[in-house]
Design an enzyme around this catalytic site. Structure first.
Site, PDB file in Angstrom:
ATOM      1  N   CYS A 132      29.067  61.671   7.167  1.00  0.00           N
ATOM      2  CA  CYS A 132      29.631  60.365   6.828  1.00  0.00           C
ATOM      3  C   CYS A 132      28.807  59.194   7.353  1.00  0.00           C
ATOM      4  O   CYS A 132      29.223  58.047   7.231  1.00  0.00           O
ATOM      5  CB  CYS A 132      31.054  60.262   7.383  1.00  0.00           C
ATOM      6  SG  CYS A 132      31.150  60.497   9.174  1.00  0.00           S
ATOM      7  N   GLN A 133      27.629  59.460   7.936  1.00  0.00           N
ATOM      8  CA  GLN A 133      26.882  58.366   8.551  1.00  0.00           C
ATOM      9  C   GLN A 133      26.537  57.256   7.569  1.00  0.00           C
ATOM     10  O   GLN A 133      26.481  56.085   7.936  1.00  0.00           O
ATOM     11  CB  GLN A 133      25.594  58.903   9.199  1.00  0.00           C
ATOM     12  CG  GLN A 133      25.826  59.744  10.437  1.00  0.00           C
ATOM     13  CD  GLN A 133      25.993  61.216  10.107  1.00  0.00           C
ATOM     14  OE1 GLN A 133      26.335  61.582   8.989  1.00  0.00           O
ATOM     15  NE2 GLN A 133      25.746  62.066  11.096  1.00  0.00           N
TER      16      GLN A 133
END
Length: 314
Positions: A75-76
């Site tokens: 999810c960065q």
């Protein structure tokens, strides 16, 4: 019910589902260090796999014949902690995850991610793939501190089931949300032997001192020491820095509700990153419990049969 965990990391979601009573029969990730930690703690197989290779993933998953696929694509690229460029490459893994589900066609799936995913085009693409594959979708943002985790951590959760209507499980998902946030002290009692601790702020316009009488802020993938020149912030809940320290790596893992016996190995940097990236174990259990309630099964803690960490030293 049998499930496979994709993008399993060090195993927070796997352990939460096991604790609720769902059988994890296999796991996949592409990070060597996290895979090694996963192997130390679970008895079921975990394999290295580039999950952007959808066809290979579908082939491997088919050998396990799961009823459910669970996972948290990286999810960065969506996170408020990053530059929020969903086209950096990792954001594509959300779409890959949807494609894997649409081709594998398990009865159920679960996807966990940061809340900001709702504002991305990748989410729109993934949702479209899943709807066309025949899944009814329920999705919301959960505050982990109201789901059995002593941490203020907002996470997006989407549950899908083949042939179901949208929002089919929403009532079960929100039924057990607490009215009260869980504080660090609620979870640990007096065992931490501290009243206040330091958590490095993203900027010094924010406070860095927190009380155990409130939920922990979100556990991130970095854990920096308190700088010698830190000055008390207006929002700090104390007027003295005496004795204040950052949480240890082990304490941070326990705020993510990993049991104390869970084995983390590798460099300190890698361990902190694994812990920060993990799904809180109790949040995973909260989600799995809602699924079992929806299908009329009684959740039970069967983790001792599946997770080596509960047998260490016993």
């Amino acid at each position: 019910m049998k499930a496979v965990d994709l993008f399993c990391g060090c195993g927070g979601l796997s352990l939460g589902f096991l604790k609720a009573g769902i059988d994890i029969v296999g796991a996949f990730d592409n990070w060597d260090d996290a895979i090694e930690v996963y192997k130390k703690n679970f008895s079921h197989p975990v394999n290295k796999l580039d999950l952007s290779n959808v066809d290979e993933a579908v082939e491997k998953i088919a050998t396990l014949n799961p009823d459910m696929i669970i996972g948290g694509p990286p999810c960065q690229d969506f996170s408020s902690a990053g530059k929020r460029n969903e086209d950096n490459g990792r954001g594509d893994l959300t779409v890959s995850y949807a494609k894997i589900i649409s081709k594998s066609r398990p009865i159920w799936f679960v996807m966990e991610n940061v809340a900001r995913i709702l504002k991305t085009q990748k989410f729109v693409e993934a949702k479209d793939i899943l709807k066309k594959a025949g899944y009814g979708l329920t999705y919301t943002v959960l505050d982990a501190s109201k789901c059995g985790v002593p941490q203020k951590r907002k996470r997006f959760v989407m549950i899908g089931k083949l042939g179901a209507k949208d929002d089919f499980i929403m009532d079960d998902l929100i039924a057990n949300i607490s009215d009260k946030e869980m504080s660090v002290a609620d979870y640990f009692g007096d065992s931490l032997e501290i009243k206040y601790y330091y958590r490095h702020p993203r900027s010094y316009v924010r406070r860095g001192i927190f009380s155990v009488d409130e939920p922990s802020p979100t556990i991130r993938g970095v854990n920096r020491p308190m700088p010698s020149g830190y000055e008390l912030h207006d929002g700090d809940p104390t007027d003295s820095l005496e004795g204040i320290r950052p949480l240890t790596t082990k304490e941070r893992s326990m705020i993510q509700t990993f049991p104390p016996e869970f084995i983390f190995e590798g460099t300190k940097t890698d361990q902190e990153q694994m812990i920060g990236n993990a799904v809180p174990v109790n949040l995973g259990k909260f989600i799995a419990t809602a699924i079992l309630k929806n299908i009329g099964e009684t959740p039970q803690d069967i983790s001792k049969n599946h997770c080596k960490c509960f047998n260490i030293g016993k």
